[in-house]
Design a protein around this motif. Structure first.
Motif, PDB file in Angstrom:
ATOM      1  N   UNK A 193       0.826  -1.208   0.000  1.00 49.71           N
ATOM      2  CA  UNK A 193       0.000   0.000   0.000  1.00 49.71           C
ATOM      3  C   UNK A 193       0.860   1.259   0.000  1.00 49.71           C
ATOM      4  N   UNK A 194       2.033   1.130  -0.586  1.00 51.18           N
ATOM      5  CA  UNK A 194       2.879   2.299  -0.751  1.00 51.18           C
ATOM      6  C   UNK A 194       4.157   2.229   0.061  1.00 51.18           C
ATOM      7  N   UNK A 195       5.185   2.968  -0.369  1.00 53.29           N
ATOM      8  CA  UNK A 195       6.472   2.957   0.343  1.00 53.29           C
ATOM      9  C   UNK A 195       6.363   3.634   1.702  1.00 53.29           C
ATOM     10  N   UNK A 196       7.139   3.108   2.655  1.00 54.97           N
ATOM     11  CA  UNK A 196       7.218   3.684   3.988  1.00 54.97           C
ATOM     12  C   UNK A 196       8.655   4.111   4.262  1.00 54.97           C
ATOM     13  N   UNK A 197       8.809   5.153   5.054  1.00 54.63           N
ATOM     14  CA  UNK A 197      10.136   5.558   5.482  1.00 54.63           C
ATOM     15  C   UNK A 197      10.367   5.045   6.902  1.00 54.63           C
ATOM     16  N   UNK A 198      11.514   4.401   7.101  1.00 57.98           N
ATOM     17  CA  UNK A 198      11.930   3.946   8.429  1.00 57.98           C
ATOM     18  C   UNK A 198      13.170   4.722   8.835  1.00 57.98           C
ATOM     19  N   UNK A 199      13.149   5.294  10.029  1.00 58.18           N
ATOM     20  CA  UNK A 199      14.324   5.968  10.587  1.00 58.18           C
ATOM     21  C   UNK A 199      14.705   5.237  11.864  1.00 58.18           C
ATOM     22  N   UNK A 200      15.955   4.809  11.940  1.00 55.67           N
ATOM     23  CA  UNK A 200      16.386   3.980  13.070  1.00 55.67           C
ATOM     24  C   UNK A 200      17.845   4.246  13.394  1.00 55.67           C
ATOM     25  N   UNK A 201      18.231   3.887  14.621  1.00 57.11           N
ATOM     26  CA  UNK A 201      19.647   3.826  14.951  1.00 57.11           C
ATOM     27  C   UNK A 201      20.005   2.347  15.107  1.00 57.11           C
ATOM     28  N   UNK A 202      21.115   2.063  15.735  1.00 55.07           N
ATOM     29  CA  UNK A 202      21.545   0.665  15.868  1.00 55.07           C
ATOM     30  C   UNK A 202      20.699  -0.112  16.870  1.00 55.07           C
ATOM     31  N   UNK A 203      19.903   0.589  17.676  1.00 59.09           N
ATOM     32  CA  UNK A 203      19.212  -0.073  18.777  1.00 59.09           C
ATOM     33  C   UNK A 203      17.689  -0.004  18.721  1.00 59.09           C
ATOM     34  N   UNK A 204      17.130   0.967  17.971  1.00 64.78           N
ATOM     35  CA  UNK A 204      15.675   1.138  18.026  1.00 64.78           C
ATOM     36  C   UNK A 204      15.162   1.841  16.773  1.00 64.78           C
ATOM     37  N   UNK A 205      13.867   1.686  16.566  1.00 62.53           N
ATOM     38  CA  UNK A 205      13.159   2.335  15.467  1.00 62.53           C
ATOM     39  C   UNK A 205      12.582   3.659  15.971  1.00 62.53           C
ATOM     40  N   UNK A 206      12.861   4.755  15.265  1.00 61.26           N
ATOM     41  CA  UNK A 206      12.398   6.078  15.679  1.00 61.26           C
ATOM     42  C   UNK A 206      11.173   6.541  14.900  1.00 61.26           C
ATOM     43  N   UNK A 207      11.033   6.088  13.671  1.00 67.59           N
ATOM     44  CA  UNK A 207       9.901   6.508  12.846  1.00 67.59           C
ATOM     45  C   UNK A 207       9.606   5.454  11.801  1.00 67.59           C
ATOM     46  N   UNK A 208       8.314   5.246  11.553  1.00 72.69           N
ATOM     47  CA  UNK A 208       7.872   4.385  10.459  1.00 72.69           C
ATOM     48  C   UNK A 208       6.582   4.998   9.928  1.00 72.69           C
ATOM     49  N   UNK A 209       6.670   5.653   8.782  1.00 73.14           N
ATOM     50  CA  UNK A 209       5.531   6.375   8.231  1.00 73.14           C
ATOM     51  C   UNK A 209       5.443   6.168   6.721  1.00 73.14           C
ATOM     52  N   UNK A 210       4.234   6.330   6.186  1.00 78.13           N
ATOM     53  CA  UNK A 210       4.057   6.268   4.748  1.00 78.13           C
ATOM     54  C   UNK A 210       4.687   7.499   4.106  1.00 78.13           C
ATOM     55  N   UNK A 211       5.314   7.286   2.952  1.00 76.75           N
ATOM     56  CA  UNK A 211       6.108   8.336   2.317  1.00 76.75           C
ATOM     57  C   UNK A 211       5.288   9.555   1.945  1.00 76.75           C
ATOM     58  N   UNK A 212       3.992   9.357   1.676  1.00 75.01           N
ATOM     59  CA  UNK A 212       3.178  10.482   1.226  1.00 75.01           C
ATOM     60  C   UNK A 212       2.377  11.123   2.354  1.00 75.01           C
ATOM     61  N   UNK A 213       2.687  10.787   3.593  1.00 74.76           N
ATOM     62  CA  UNK A 213       2.009  11.440   4.716  1.00 74.76           C
ATOM     63  C   UNK A 213       2.375  12.916   4.723  1.00 74.76           C
ATOM     64  N   UNK A 214       1.400  13.830   4.663  1.00 80.03           N
ATOM     65  CA  UNK A 214       1.718  15.254   4.575  1.00 80.03           C
ATOM     66  C   UNK A 214       2.587  15.764   5.718  1.00 80.03           C
ATOM     67  N   UNK A 215       2.425  15.190   6.912  1.00 76.42           N
ATOM     68  CA  UNK A 215       3.165  15.687   8.071  1.00 76.42           C
ATOM     69  C   UNK A 215       4.562  15.082   8.188  1.00 76.42           C
ATOM     70  N   UNK A 216       4.970  14.226   7.243  1.00 72.12           N
ATOM     71  CA  UNK A 216       6.258  13.540   7.375  1.00 72.12           C
ATOM     72  C   UNK A 216       7.440  14.503   7.484  1.00 72.12           C
ATOM     73  N   UNK A 217       7.535  15.556   6.669  1.00 71.29           N
ATOM     74  CA  UNK A 217       8.683  16.473   6.833  1.00 71.29           C
ATOM     75  C   UNK A 217       8.761  17.060   8.231  1.00 71.29           C
ATOM     76  N   UNK A 218       7.623  17.418   8.788  1.00 67.17           N
ATOM     77  CA  UNK A 218       7.605  17.985  10.134  1.00 67.17           C
ATOM     78  C   UNK A 218       8.031  16.948  11.170  1.00 67.17           C
ATOM     79  N   UNK A 219       7.618  15.695  10.990  1.00 67.59           N
ATOM     80  CA  UNK A 219       8.005  14.636  11.924  1.00 67.59           C
ATOM     81  C   UNK A 219       9.516  14.385  11.875  1.00 67.59           C
ATOM     82  N   UNK A 220      10.086  14.444  10.683  1.00 64.90           N
ATOM     83  CA  UNK A 220      11.526  14.244  10.545  1.00 64.90           C
ATOM     84  C   UNK A 220      12.287  15.352  11.261  1.00 64.90           C
ATOM     85  N   UNK A 221      11.828  16.580  11.075  1.00 55.68           N
ATOM     86  CA  UNK A 221      12.482  17.694  11.765  1.00 55.68           C
ATOM     87  C   UNK A 221      12.364  17.540  13.279  1.00 55.68           C
TER      88      UNK A 221
END
Length: 359
Positions: A193-221
């Protein structure tokens, strides 16, 4: 919250009364129309449950809402810069257009003057506003059940790689002064159902969101600010683990998710998110039931806000919470995805029951 503001109940009363005293404290976003307005807007008033209040125009745009054509919230009541007005009107005529600096130069405008005028009024440049309007159009297309590729094209991106590149560009590379310090790594995970972005370090997952979520840039910041870490493109063992678990999930296997999740959020939000993970596959709850489950029956709205603040889609299953009337209500990944996920999990649960009965 960096400062106190009137409560949502007070803001809704101000909206009903068109009270100019609250002008500028907040803007109302109407979830049924995907429009945001001034509190003094003369249009027919929405129901309370369809209102979300944001503290800035930038937040409204980042959440995928478009400005009302009646109250024109992006224009000041008095003394609006003529260049700002002209560009905003041009944007409303062609919200799907991919505006570039060359377009502004062709209009005889000075780039630095335009940038200063928009930064002063909105905290972002005209080109940033134009990009958010395109992404908002894409979100509307997806909410209507359209294929991802259609939303992609509606947003002005000619390919899947271009669509995702808009987010990838936001990440950029790590600043030099962060060299030697902790880095988070971001990468794409393909799903049905579409690409997702995963942001993680070596120990944990910090974000998992659909690429077209409008608020994604704000969440990354926000992640960058909260962690003090730079973000670069790349993978960690956590990325690989969540990709394997998502593959099993989309293949119809109810194995659960074991990937460790970073401890973001307030204590209240973490309590809500923990309870969300206790909702079984195939199950649903109302916001009222969710509030009761955490022992806070009077905090229905706060629970709804915590659901909206969740940035680990699917793993923390905020899609399993629906309105008291059975309606799907809002979902950052698009209502069509919420419907898809609930139906997918209903089939998984039914298959599990059938398998257990056969044993």
């Amino acid at each position: 919250m960096l400062f106190d503001r009137p409560t949502d109940d007070i803001l809704y009363e101000a909206l009903l009364k068109r009270d100019a005293a609250y002008e500028g404290f907040a803007w109302v976003c109407v979830t049924t129309t995907r429009i945001f307005c001034r509190l003094t807007c003369p249009a027919r008033k929405p129901k309370r449950e369809n209102c979300v209040f944001q503290e800035s125009i930038a937040a409204c745009l980042e959440a995928g809402f478009r400005p009302c054509l009646r109250c024109r919230p992006m224009l000041r009541y008095k003394g609006n810069d003529a260049t700002v007005t002209a560009l905003l009107e041009a944007l409303e005529r062609e919200p799907e257009r991919r505006w570039r600096e060359s377009d502004l130069l062709a209009m005889g405008l000075d780039l630095s003057t335009v940038r200063r005028a928009f930064k002063r009024q909105f905290g972002m440049s005209f080109l940033e506003i134009a990009r958010l309007r395109r992404v908002g159009l894409a979100a509307e297309t997806l909410t209507g059940g359209a294929p991802v590729i259609e939303a992609q094209l509606d947003a002005g991106f000619e390919s899947g790689s271009g669509f995702r590149a808009a987010i990838t560009q936001l990440i950029g590379s790590a600043p030099r002064h962060l060299r030697g310090k902790g880095l988070l790594r971001a990468d794409w995970i393909e799903t049905p159902i579409g690409p997702m972005m995963a942001i993680a370090d070596e120990h944990a997952l910090h974000l998992l969101e659909f690429a077209d979520r409008p608020a994604l840039p704000n969440e990354i910041r926000r992640i960058r600010e909260r962690t003090g870490c730079g973000i670069v493109m790349g993978r960690t063992p956590m990325t690989d683990q969540i990709e394997r678990e998502l593959t099993r999930y989309f293949d119809g296997h109810d194995d659960g998710f074991e990937t460790r999740i970073a401890g973001h959020g307030t204590p209240f939000e973490r309590m809500v998110w923990s309870e969300l993970r206790r909702i079984p596959t195939g199950g649903i709850r109302s916001y009222t039931e969710q509030a009761k489950a955490i022992g806070r029956p009077g905090s229905v709205r706060a629970v709804a806000c915590a659901n909206g603040a969740n940035q680990i889609a699917i793993v923390i299953p905020c899609h399993r919470v629906i309105g008291a009337d059975g309606g799907l209500t809002g979902y950052g990944g698009g209502l069509w995805r919420k419907r898809w996920l609930l139906e997918h999990e209903r089939r998984m649960a039914a298959g599990q029951r059938t398998a257990e009965a056969a044993e």
